[in-house]
Design a protein around this motif. Sequence first.
Motif, PDB file in Angstrom:
ATOM      1  N   ILE A 212       0.837  -1.204   0.000  1.00  0.00           N
ATOM      2  CA  ILE A 212       0.000   0.000   0.000  1.00  0.00           C
ATOM      3  C   ILE A 212       0.871   1.252   0.000  1.00  0.00           C
ATOM      4  O   ILE A 212       1.769   1.398   0.835  1.00  0.00           O
ATOM      5  CB  ILE A 212      -0.943  -0.011   1.217  1.00  0.00           C
ATOM      6  CG1 ILE A 212      -1.943  -1.161   1.072  1.00  0.00           C
ATOM      7  CG2 ILE A 212      -1.669   1.320   1.376  1.00  0.00           C
ATOM      8  CD1 ILE A 212      -2.728  -1.460   2.338  1.00  0.00           C
ATOM      9  N   ASP A 213       0.592   2.157  -0.930  1.00  0.00           N
ATOM     10  CA  ASP A 213       1.331   3.417  -1.011  1.00  0.00           C
ATOM     11  C   ASP A 213       0.700   4.491  -0.132  1.00  0.00           C
ATOM     12  O   ASP A 213       1.400   5.222   0.563  1.00  0.00           O
ATOM     13  CB  ASP A 213       1.378   3.921  -2.458  1.00  0.00           C
ATOM     14  CG  ASP A 213       2.221   3.028  -3.356  1.00  0.00           C
ATOM     15  OD1 ASP A 213       3.388   2.785  -3.006  1.00  0.00           O
ATOM     16  OD2 ASP A 213       1.704   2.577  -4.390  1.00  0.00           O
ATOM     17  N   PHE A 214      -0.636   4.597  -0.202  1.00  0.00           N
ATOM     18  CA  PHE A 214      -1.342   5.643   0.531  1.00  0.00           C
ATOM     19  C   PHE A 214      -2.662   5.105   1.089  1.00  0.00           C
ATOM     20  O   PHE A 214      -3.252   4.173   0.540  1.00  0.00           O
ATOM     21  CB  PHE A 214      -1.617   6.857  -0.372  1.00  0.00           C
ATOM     22  CG  PHE A 214      -0.377   7.499  -0.911  1.00  0.00           C
ATOM     23  CD1 PHE A 214       0.390   8.332  -0.121  1.00  0.00           C
ATOM     24  CD2 PHE A 214       0.034   7.240  -2.216  1.00  0.00           C
ATOM     25  CE1 PHE A 214       1.544   8.913  -0.604  1.00  0.00           C
ATOM     26  CE2 PHE A 214       1.183   7.817  -2.715  1.00  0.00           C
ATOM     27  CZ  PHE A 214       1.951   8.644  -1.909  1.00  0.00           C
ATOM     28  N   VAL A 215      -3.110   5.755   2.164  1.00  0.00           N
ATOM     29  CA  VAL A 215      -4.394   5.423   2.788  1.00  0.00           C
ATOM     30  C   VAL A 215      -5.304   6.639   2.653  1.00  0.00           C
ATOM     31  O   VAL A 215      -4.921   7.755   3.015  1.00  0.00           O
ATOM     32  CB  VAL A 215      -4.208   5.061   4.277  1.00  0.00           C
ATOM     33  CG1 VAL A 215      -5.564   4.809   4.937  1.00  0.00           C
ATOM     34  CG2 VAL A 215      -3.311   3.830   4.408  1.00  0.00           C
ATOM     35  N   ALA A 216      -6.503   6.416   2.140  1.00  0.00           N
ATOM     36  CA  ALA A 216      -7.460   7.510   1.926  1.00  0.00           C
ATOM     37  C   ALA A 216      -8.615   7.393   2.913  1.00  0.00           C
ATOM     38  O   ALA A 216      -9.217   6.324   3.070  1.00  0.00           O
ATOM     39  CB  ALA A 216      -7.984   7.473   0.487  1.00  0.00           C
ATOM     40  N   HIS A 217      -8.917   8.496   3.571  1.00  0.00           N
ATOM     41  CA  HIS A 217     -10.031   8.538   4.537  1.00  0.00           C
ATOM     42  C   HIS A 217     -10.309  10.006   4.837  1.00  0.00           C
ATOM     43  O   HIS A 217      -9.458  10.868   4.575  1.00  0.00           O
ATOM     44  CB  HIS A 217      -9.656   7.793   5.821  1.00  0.00           C
ATOM     45  CG  HIS A 217     -10.833   7.417   6.669  1.00  0.00           C
ATOM     46  ND1 HIS A 217     -11.383   8.270   7.603  1.00  0.00           N
ATOM     47  CD2 HIS A 217     -11.568   6.269   6.716  1.00  0.00           C
ATOM     48  CE1 HIS A 217     -12.405   7.657   8.193  1.00  0.00           C
ATOM     49  NE2 HIS A 217     -12.542   6.453   7.674  1.00  0.00           N
ATOM     50  N   ASP A 218     -11.494  10.297   5.362  1.00  0.00           N
ATOM     51  CA  ASP A 218     -11.731  11.695   5.738  1.00  0.00           C
ATOM     52  C   ASP A 218     -10.800  12.082   6.894  1.00  0.00           C
ATOM     53  O   ASP A 218     -10.336  11.224   7.648  1.00  0.00           O
ATOM     54  CB  ASP A 218     -13.201  11.919   6.107  1.00  0.00           C
ATOM     55  CG  ASP A 218     -13.620  11.182   7.358  1.00  0.00           C
ATOM     56  OD1 ASP A 218     -13.277  11.647   8.460  1.00  0.00           O
ATOM     57  OD2 ASP A 218     -14.299  10.146   7.240  1.00  0.00           O
ATOM     58  N   ASP A 219     -10.532  13.379   7.022  1.00  0.00           N
ATOM     59  CA  ASP A 219      -9.482  13.862   7.910  1.00  0.00           C
ATOM     60  C   ASP A 219      -9.910  13.991   9.371  1.00  0.00           C
ATOM     61  O   ASP A 219      -9.112  14.375  10.222  1.00  0.00           O
ATOM     62  CB  ASP A 219      -8.983  15.225   7.402  1.00  0.00           C
ATOM     63  CG  ASP A 219      -7.558  15.512   7.850  1.00  0.00           C
ATOM     64  OD1 ASP A 219      -6.878  14.557   8.257  1.00  0.00           O
ATOM     65  OD2 ASP A 219      -7.143  16.678   7.807  1.00  0.00           O
ATOM     66  N   ILE A 220     -11.165  13.691   9.677  1.00  0.00           N
ATOM     67  CA  ILE A 220     -11.638  13.792  11.060  1.00  0.00           C
ATOM     68  C   ILE A 220     -10.995  12.690  11.897  1.00  0.00           C
ATOM     69  O   ILE A 220     -11.054  11.519  11.514  1.00  0.00           O
ATOM     70  CB  ILE A 220     -13.172  13.664  11.115  1.00  0.00           C
ATOM     71  CG1 ILE A 220     -13.821  14.764  10.265  1.00  0.00           C
ATOM     72  CG2 ILE A 220     -13.681  13.727  12.549  1.00  0.00           C
ATOM     73  CD1 ILE A 220     -15.318  14.609  10.108  1.00  0.00           C
TER      74      ILE A 220
END
Length: 302
Positions: free
Chosen positions: A163-171
């Motif tokens: 995995i290069d990056f993890v995407a999720h809302d910033d809260i």
Amino acid sequence: MPVLTTDAESETGIPKSLSNEPPSETMEEIEHTCPQPRLTLTAPAPFADETSCQCQAPHEKLTIAQARLGTPVDRPVRVYADGIFDLFHSGHARALMQAKTLFPNSYLLVGVCSDDLTHKFKGFTVMNEAERYEALRHCRYVDEVIRDAPWTLTPEFLEKHKIDFVAHDDIPYSSAGSDDVYKHIKEAGMFVPTQRTEGISTSDIITRIVRDYDVYARRNLQRGYTAKELNVSFINEKKYRFQNQVDKMKEKVKNVEEKSKEFVNRVEEKSHDLIQKWEEKSREFIGNFLELFGPDGAWPCS
């Protein structure tokens, strides 16, 4: 299991470079064989255990700036998004769309937590894990689904799936004894924020159903579900069925009223036409009478 190359871990334990073999001078010559993003949508996305990444080439750590420039050119950027995805809705789909389009060439892996983990750390779900897995497989933005995803991402998990990056809302997501389960991902420079969709969430949908419970219970009774299937008591079943009968009667009365009103309107229209025609005929009759008998009421002499 992939192993970390020398000096390949950051201070947070997140791997900087991933490979299946120790580093060597010839590793750079090995071509990447990572799975490519889906080009057609004629079949659902595969599960991770059906198409695991067995690429032997070095998997160098990328910066967000590099990834946005389309680097590397010989493999897709592997973006990971996770969640429960209960009652899959447009808010979920929009978040995955954002994760998929973060970089020019992205391969989106979506982790879905199991029932056991979810019930332990978050609460009961409406859909079971198998239903939630299938919902994600049929989302157009998803390239691969990881079943039984971990609640907290470990270096081993990130390394295994490259995995290069993890995407999720910033809260900050506080759970499992942590103020933010993505804190270590953010510190490693692997976190890319997405935006939540206002006005739609699984909790909102459940709230609507609970708020209008009687309406949905009555509807499903009408559609053939039994009181036992709906977990409705005998008394409530009779009440709902009576309310359904009352509603049907109201609908019939309403239909009769509408038809009566329509009939009256037609009669009024016809009456208006008849009166208008009568007035026209009356004027014609009076004119003919006057021509015949004269204006003074006497028969004209010849």
